[in-house]
Structure formats: structure tokens, C-alpha cells
Design a protein around this motif. Structure first.
Motif, PDB file in Angstrom:
ATOM      1  N   GLY A 131       4.804   3.326  -3.370  1.00 37.40           N
ATOM      2  CA  GLY A 131       4.041   4.263  -4.187  1.00 37.40           C
ATOM      3  C   GLY A 131       4.146   3.987  -5.671  1.00 37.40           C
ATOM      4  O   GLY A 131       3.802   4.840  -6.486  1.00 37.40           O
ATOM      5  N   LYS A 132       4.610   2.791  -6.057  1.00 39.05           N
ATOM      6  CA  LYS A 132       4.850   2.491  -7.472  1.00 39.05           C
ATOM      7  C   LYS A 132       3.725   1.702  -8.130  1.00 39.05           C
ATOM      8  O   LYS A 132       3.850   1.300  -9.280  1.00 39.05           O
ATOM      9  CB  LYS A 132       6.156   1.696  -7.615  1.00 39.05           C
ATOM     10  CG  LYS A 132       7.396   2.459  -7.172  1.00 39.05           C
ATOM     11  CD  LYS A 132       8.628   1.601  -7.355  1.00 39.05           C
ATOM     12  CE  LYS A 132       9.885   2.335  -6.896  1.00 39.05           C
ATOM     13  NZ  LYS A 132      11.098   1.496  -7.030  1.00 39.05           N
ATOM     14  N   THR A 140       9.642  20.351  -4.331  1.00 37.67           N
ATOM     15  CA  THR A 140       9.055  19.078  -4.746  1.00 37.67           C
ATOM     16  C   THR A 140       9.233  18.093  -3.602  1.00 37.67           C
ATOM     17  O   THR A 140      10.339  17.946  -3.067  1.00 37.67           O
ATOM     18  CB  THR A 140       9.738  18.525  -6.008  1.00 37.67           C
ATOM     19  OG1 THR A 140       9.617  19.479  -7.068  1.00 37.67           O
ATOM     20  CG2 THR A 140       9.124  17.207  -6.434  1.00 37.67           C
ATOM     21  N   LEU A 141       8.149  17.411  -3.236  1.00 39.79           N
ATOM     22  CA  LEU A 141       8.175  16.464  -2.124  1.00 39.79           C
ATOM     23  C   LEU A 141       7.559  15.139  -2.550  1.00 39.79           C
ATOM     24  O   LEU A 141       6.795  15.086  -3.515  1.00 39.79           O
ATOM     25  CB  LEU A 141       7.391  17.028  -0.926  1.00 39.79           C
ATOM     26  CG  LEU A 141       7.922  18.327  -0.297  1.00 39.79           C
ATOM     27  CD1 LEU A 141       6.904  18.897   0.681  1.00 39.79           C
ATOM     28  CD2 LEU A 141       9.251  18.065   0.406  1.00 39.79           C
ATOM     29  N   ALA A 159       0.846  -1.199   0.000  1.00 44.79           N
ATOM     30  CA  ALA A 159       0.000   0.000   0.000  1.00 44.79           C
ATOM     31  C   ALA A 159       0.877   1.243   0.000  1.00 44.79           C
ATOM     32  O   ALA A 159       2.043   1.205   0.383  1.00 44.79           O
ATOM     33  CB  ALA A 159      -0.915   0.010   1.230  1.00 44.79           C
ATOM     34  N   SER A 160       0.307   2.346  -0.425  1.00 45.84           N
ATOM     35  CA  SER A 160       1.011   3.617  -0.340  1.00 45.84           C
ATOM     36  C   SER A 160       1.121   4.038   1.121  1.00 45.84           C
ATOM     37  O   SER A 160       0.351   3.580   1.980  1.00 45.84           O
ATOM     38  CB  SER A 160       0.269   4.699  -1.127  1.00 45.84           C
ATOM     39  OG  SER A 160      -0.983   4.970  -0.510  1.00 45.84           O
ATOM     40  N   PHE A 190       6.232  10.895  -7.386  1.00 44.99           N
ATOM     41  CA  PHE A 190       5.944   9.491  -7.100  1.00 44.99           C
ATOM     42  C   PHE A 190       7.246   8.748  -6.810  1.00 44.99           C
ATOM     43  O   PHE A 190       8.335   9.212  -7.158  1.00 44.99           O
ATOM     44  CB  PHE A 190       5.240   8.826  -8.283  1.00 44.99           C
ATOM     45  CG  PHE A 190       3.833   9.303  -8.519  1.00 44.99           C
ATOM     46  CD1 PHE A 190       2.802   8.923  -7.676  1.00 44.99           C
ATOM     47  CD2 PHE A 190       3.538  10.143  -9.593  1.00 44.99           C
ATOM     48  CE1 PHE A 190       1.503   9.352  -7.905  1.00 44.99           C
ATOM     49  CE2 PHE A 190       2.254  10.573  -9.825  1.00 44.99           C
ATOM     50  CZ  PHE A 190       1.228  10.180  -8.965  1.00 44.99           C
ATOM     51  N   ASP A 191       7.127   7.563  -6.205  1.00 45.42           N
ATOM     52  CA  ASP A 191       8.310   6.742  -5.944  1.00 45.42           C
ATOM     53  C   ASP A 191       9.031   6.376  -7.227  1.00 45.42           C
ATOM     54  O   ASP A 191      10.234   6.126  -7.223  1.00 45.42           O
ATOM     55  CB  ASP A 191       7.908   5.459  -5.207  1.00 45.42           C
ATOM     56  CG  ASP A 191       7.557   5.716  -3.748  1.00 45.42           C
ATOM     57  OD1 ASP A 191       7.715   6.864  -3.297  1.00 45.42           O
ATOM     58  OD2 ASP A 191       7.120   4.765  -3.065  1.00 45.42           O
ATOM     59  N   SER A 192       8.310   6.324  -8.326  1.00 43.80           N
ATOM     60  CA  SER A 192       8.922   6.006  -9.617  1.00 43.80           C
ATOM     61  C   SER A 192       9.800   7.145 -10.126  1.00 43.80           C
ATOM     62  O   SER A 192      10.571   6.963 -11.071  1.00 43.80           O
ATOM     63  CB  SER A 192       7.837   5.714 -10.655  1.00 43.80           C
ATOM     64  OG  SER A 192       7.036   6.869 -10.883  1.00 43.80           O
ATOM     65  N   GLY A 193       9.670   8.326  -9.518  1.00 50.26           N
ATOM     66  CA  GLY A 193      10.421   9.505  -9.961  1.00 50.26           C
ATOM     67  C   GLY A 193       9.596  10.462 -10.793  1.00 50.26           C
ATOM     68  O   GLY A 193      10.011  11.604 -11.043  1.00 50.26           O
ATOM     69  N   THR A 194       8.420  10.030 -11.232  1.00 51.31           N
ATOM     70  CA  THR A 194       7.547  10.874 -12.052  1.00 51.31           C
ATOM     71  C   THR A 194       6.933  11.986 -11.215  1.00 51.31           C
ATOM     72  O   THR A 194       6.514  11.764 -10.076  1.00 51.31           O
ATOM     73  CB  THR A 194       6.414  10.032 -12.673  1.00 51.31           C
ATOM     74  OG1 THR A 194       6.989   8.974 -13.446  1.00 51.31           O
ATOM     75  CG2 THR A 194       5.519  10.883 -13.562  1.00 51.31           C
TER      76      THR A 194
END
Length: 302
Positions: free
Chosen positions: A137-138, A229-230, A106-107, A203-207
Motif C-alpha cells: 500500500g506504499k 483506525t484500521l 498492487a494494493s 496507509f502502509d506508510s503510517g499516514t
């Protein structure tokens, strides 16, 4: 003389370790999942490779990848290991009380919102259940990752999953301090945000998340600008309270600051409601007693 590939004691554990490393592409991540040391994982893989007389992984100081032989073994093993795990779970049904490990993906926001408030009571009422909760978060594949279930917003749940609603609808809110709006003006339509200092979310993906709005069938997706950016939404609320700029966050996170006047919201009519958080799991998979108990503890009345 026994065949060199005939099953021996410990093979099930070694193959479980292999599949975990194959799924994560990481010895360390597999060690965390299995609750053992990285050296134990490395040793298990080394012994398995020696027994099979074939290399299963290509290793460098920075990456781990499957060889062709490892890829073929993983493809063949996954269904069999899943069947064994399912059989073990079904035996669990004969216990009078829920037990075993329940792995949830889960996130962080979902964990704090729906799991954390019920966590201590659940653990007290079900002492034989071990919760393994992974903050992610992915939008990971819960089947490939070996999870029993995931928790995501309804729109992010794969269509082939059984989904159980845990919360009401979720709305986002664009918020900033009264002082910020007095100094910089209030955006009236989403495009006005280009002239504002916005607190972006990664996002955790970097996006970087593009802020999404909708009104009367018209959708807007805005790539906002800002000096901060957070990757943590509660921190975005804190930054907005400090006057950094406008944050776009789930409404419930900003509720307290909106109630006491530290924050004000804008673009309210552009912020529609989305299906709330759902717990989901594969429909073909046996639902363990532990997962059923967790669902009962988390779900809202229908």
C-alpha cells in the motif's frame, strides 16, 4: 592469470542477490523475493564482498544500508542487469506458450478486486507462468523494486508509464448503520464529520488518510476523528456494520450491505468518481509473454 574481477560462474546470481538486498535494504525481504533462505542471501553477499575485497553493506541488528562502494556498484549494475533480464525475456517470445515469472505490485484491495477473481483460471490456462504478487500500500517504485507491473488507481499511476484500464470508475461512499444515524444525526456537508465518530484508514506508510470530497468544483479534505483506525478497508465496512461509526470506503466494498439495508450512505453528492484501477508498466521495457497473458485475463473490454 585471470583478473580477480573477471566474471565467473554464479556471478549473475550473486549480483542479482546484491541488487535485491540493495533495493529492499533487507536480507529477509530479498530472500522472500528470490525464494531462498535469508542465510543463503547472507552467504551470497559475504562471498561477493570477499571476491571484491570491499564491504558493500553496513549491517546492524535493525538496519541494512549500502556503503559508498555498494551504492556505486548498484548504480552501475542496474542498467546492465536490466538489459540482461530484457534479453532473457525477449528469448521467451519464441516459446509457443507464456512462461516465466511475472512480478506484480498492487494494493491488497486491488489484488482482491481484479486479480483474485481471475487467478485460478489464469493459472490453469498458463501452467508455465509463475505469479509473484506483492501486496503493497506504499505506492512503491515498480522499476526500483524489480516488478514487471503494478496495479493502482488511475490517478496514482506515474505519468511515464504505459497504463491499461482494468475497471470502471471508482466512487467512495460514506456509510454507517441506520441506528448510528438515528442516534447521531446525518452529516450534510463534509465539515459536519468533525462531530461524528469516524473509522479512520491508515496507509502502509503510517499516514492517516484524510477523507477527500468534491462538489461543483469545491474540494474538501477532512482529517476526521474516531475511536478506531484500521489499515484494511473490508474491515472498515465490517466495523461500520457493527455500529462503530462512519466509514469512508470504495463503493463496491459496501454494496452488499447498502443493498440489504445494513448500511446507509451520506454525502452522496460530495463523492465524485475517480479513474478506476489500471495495470501499468514502463514503456521502454519489453513485455513478456506471461505479462501479456495476465493483461489479457484481467482487462475489461474497451
Amino acid at each position: 592469470m585471470k583478473d580477480a574481477h573477471q566474471s565467473k560462474a554464479g556471478d549473475f546470481l550473486a549480483l542479482s542477490v546484491f541488487l535485491s538486498v540493495a533495493a529492499h535494504r533487507s536480507f529477509r525481504a530479498a530472500a522472500i523475493e528470490l525464494d531462498v533462505t535469508p542465510s543463503a542471501v547472507s552467504h551470497s553477499i559475504k562471498v561477493l564482498e570477499q571476491r571484491l575485497a570491499v564491504r558493500l553493506f553496513n549491517r546492524t541488528t535493525r538496519s541494512v544500508s549500502l556503503t559508498d562502494a555498494g551504492e556505486r556498484l548498484a548504480i552501475k549494475l542496474r542498467p546492465a542487469m536490466t538489459s540482461i533480464s530484457e534479453a532473457m525475456r525477449e528469448v521467451d517470445e519464441f516459446r509457443e506458450t507464456p512462461s516465466g515469472t511475472v512480478r506484480i505490485n498492487a494494493s491488497e484491495g486491488a489484488i482482491r478486486w481484479v486479480i483474485w477473481p481471475a487467478l485460478m483460471r489464469f493459472l490453469r490456462e498458463h501452467p508455465l507462468v509463475h505469479l509473484d504478487i506483492v501486496s503493497d500500500g506504499k505506492l512503491s517504485d515498480i522499476v526500483a523494486g524489480g516488478f514487471d507491473a503494478g496495479i493502482r488507481l488511475g490517478e496514482a499511476v506515474p505519468q511515464d508509464m504505459v497504463a491499461i484500464r482494468l475497471t470502471g470508475d471508482v466512487r467512495f461512499a460514506a456509510v454507517a448503520t441506520p441506528a448510528y444515524f438515528n442516534a447521531h444525526g446525518r452529516p450534510v456537508v463534509p465539515q459536519d464529520l468533525h462531530a461524528h465518530d469516524c473509522i479512520r484508514f491508515r496507509f502502509d506508510s503510517g499516514t492517516i488518510y484524510r477523507w477527500e470530497f468534491e462538489r461543483r468544483g469545491t474540494a474538501e479534505s477532512i482529517n476526521v476523528n474516531g475511536r478506531m483506525t484500521l489499515s484494511d478497508q473490508p474491515l472498515m465496512v465490517d466495523a461500520a456494520i457493527e455500529g462503530v461509526g462512519i466509514a469512508f470506503v470504495p463503493e463496491h466494498l459496501a454494496e452488499a450491505a447498502l443493498s440489504d439495508g445494513r448500511l446507509e450512505r451520506v454525502l452522496t453528492d460530495w463523492c465524485p468518481a475517480y479513474p478506476g484501477l489500471h495495470l501499468y508498466y514502463p514503456g521502454h521495457r519489453h513485455v513478456s509473454s506471461g505479462l501479456r497473458a495476465l493483461i489479457a485475463a484481467l482487462r475489461i473490454g474497451e
